[in-house]
Each structure stands twice: as structure tokens, then as C-alpha cells.
Motif scaffolding. Structure first.
Motif, mmCIF file in Angstrom:
data_model
loop_
_atom_site.group_PDB
_atom_site.id
_atom_site.type_symbol
_atom_site.label_atom_id
_atom_site.label_comp_id
_atom_site.label_asym_id
_atom_site.label_seq_id
_atom_site.Cartn_x
_atom_site.Cartn_y
_atom_site.Cartn_z
ATOM 1 N N GLU A 161 -54.183 36.197 19.094
ATOM 2 C CA GLU A 161 -53.766 37.783 18.532
ATOM 3 C C GLU A 161 -54.416 39.216 18.881
ATOM 4 O OE1 GLU A 161 -49.800 39.870 19.318
ATOM 5 O OE2 GLU A 161 -50.153 37.688 19.310
ATOM 6 N N ALA A 168 -52.422 35.393 30.198
ATOM 7 C CA ALA A 168 -52.317 36.600 28.883
ATOM 8 C C ALA A 168 -54.070 36.948 28.880
ATOM 9 C CB ALA A 168 -51.985 36.474 27.683
ATOM 10 N N GLN A 210 -47.022 38.107 26.380
ATOM 11 C CA GLN A 210 -47.085 37.805 25.083
ATOM 12 C C GLN A 210 -45.615 37.679 24.055
ATOM 13 O OE1 GLN A 210 -49.517 41.497 24.759
ATOM 14 N NE2 GLN A 210 -51.443 40.233 25.458
ATOM 15 N N LEU A 246 -55.899 39.024 22.019
ATOM 16 C CA LEU A 246 -54.848 39.753 23.014
ATOM 17 C C LEU A 246 -54.778 41.449 22.889
ATOM 18 C CD1 LEU A 246 -52.012 37.253 23.517
ATOM 19 C CD2 LEU A 246 -54.037 37.699 25.197
#
Length: 127
Positions: A87, A25, A36, A90
Motif C-alpha cells: 500500500e 498497479a 487499487q 502504491l
């Protein structure tokens, strides 16, 4: 629930799959929503398996490290930070914001977590 604490294999497997999904990702030029979402499921599995190992082995680790389980507590904290930085990287990538400092912090926190996990006394004893 013995399969969660019979060894570290399940926990390590969830981490390895999550890291593979994260890097897929992270390097993709477009937003991979499905990857995700699966990655977030693996975050939950990591927390469940890690929490089970923590509850099972914390007292044993504390007794073998001169009565201090603090290194294992720190490993849990740094493991949650690794998930948080994954997290954040991303989310910032999808918004088109800069990622440099987040990658540096992610690598540092990941290496500290890896060291604490491998020197913790369960699983492989590399350090």
C-alpha cells in the motif's frame, strides 16, 4: 467456516491474485483506482483467511516446534508488513515520490514472510 481452514489454498490464491494486481498497479504509468480498490478487497480477504489459519493451526505448530509458536506469530506480523509496504509503494507512486528503499524493504519482508510461511508446518513443506 471450515472452507477457510481446510487447507492453505484459499489463502495462497488470495495472495497470488493480490500480488498480480499489485504489480499491475505498480508498473502502470497512470493511477489505476479500480485495481487499487479491488486490491484492498483482497487485502481484507488475505487477513481473514490468514487469521482463520492462524487461529486453527497455531497450537499445532507450537507443539511441533518445541512449544514455540513464535515463528508463526512472526509470519503473521511480516504478512501484515507486506500488505503495508504494498500500500505504501502504491501511495508513493501515485504522489510521484521516490520508491527505491520501499521496493528493497518490500522484497526483503516478502521473502522473510514466504520463508516463514513455507517452513511453518502447514501447507507445502518445502523447508
Amino acid at each position: 467456516m471450515d472452507f477457510l481452514t481446510s487447507g492453505t489454498h484459499l489463502h495462497l490464491t488470495t495472495w497470488i491474485i493480490a500480488l498480480i494486481l499489485f504489480f499491475i498497479a505498480a508498473v502502470s504509468p497512470k493511477k489505476l483506482t479500480g485495481v487499487q480498490m479491488v486490491l484492498r478487497v483482497f487485502y481484507i480477504l488475505i487477513i481473514i483467511t490468514g487469521g482463520a489459519l492462524f487461529l486453527e493451526y497455531r497450537d499445532m505448530i507450537a507443539s511441533t516446534h518445541n512449544g514455540s509458536g513464535m515463528t508463526y506469530d512472526m509470519k503473521v506480523l511480516f504478512g501484515i508488513l507486506v500488505i503495508g509496504f504494498m500500500e505504501m509503494i502504491l501511495a508513493r507512486k501515485n504522489k510521484g515520490k521516490s520508491l527505491g528503499i520501499f521496493w528493497v524493504i518490500f522484497v526483503i519482508v516478502f521473502l522473510v514472510t514466504l520463508y516463514l510461511g513455507l517452513s511453518g508446518g502447514i501447507g507445502w513443506d518445502l523447508f
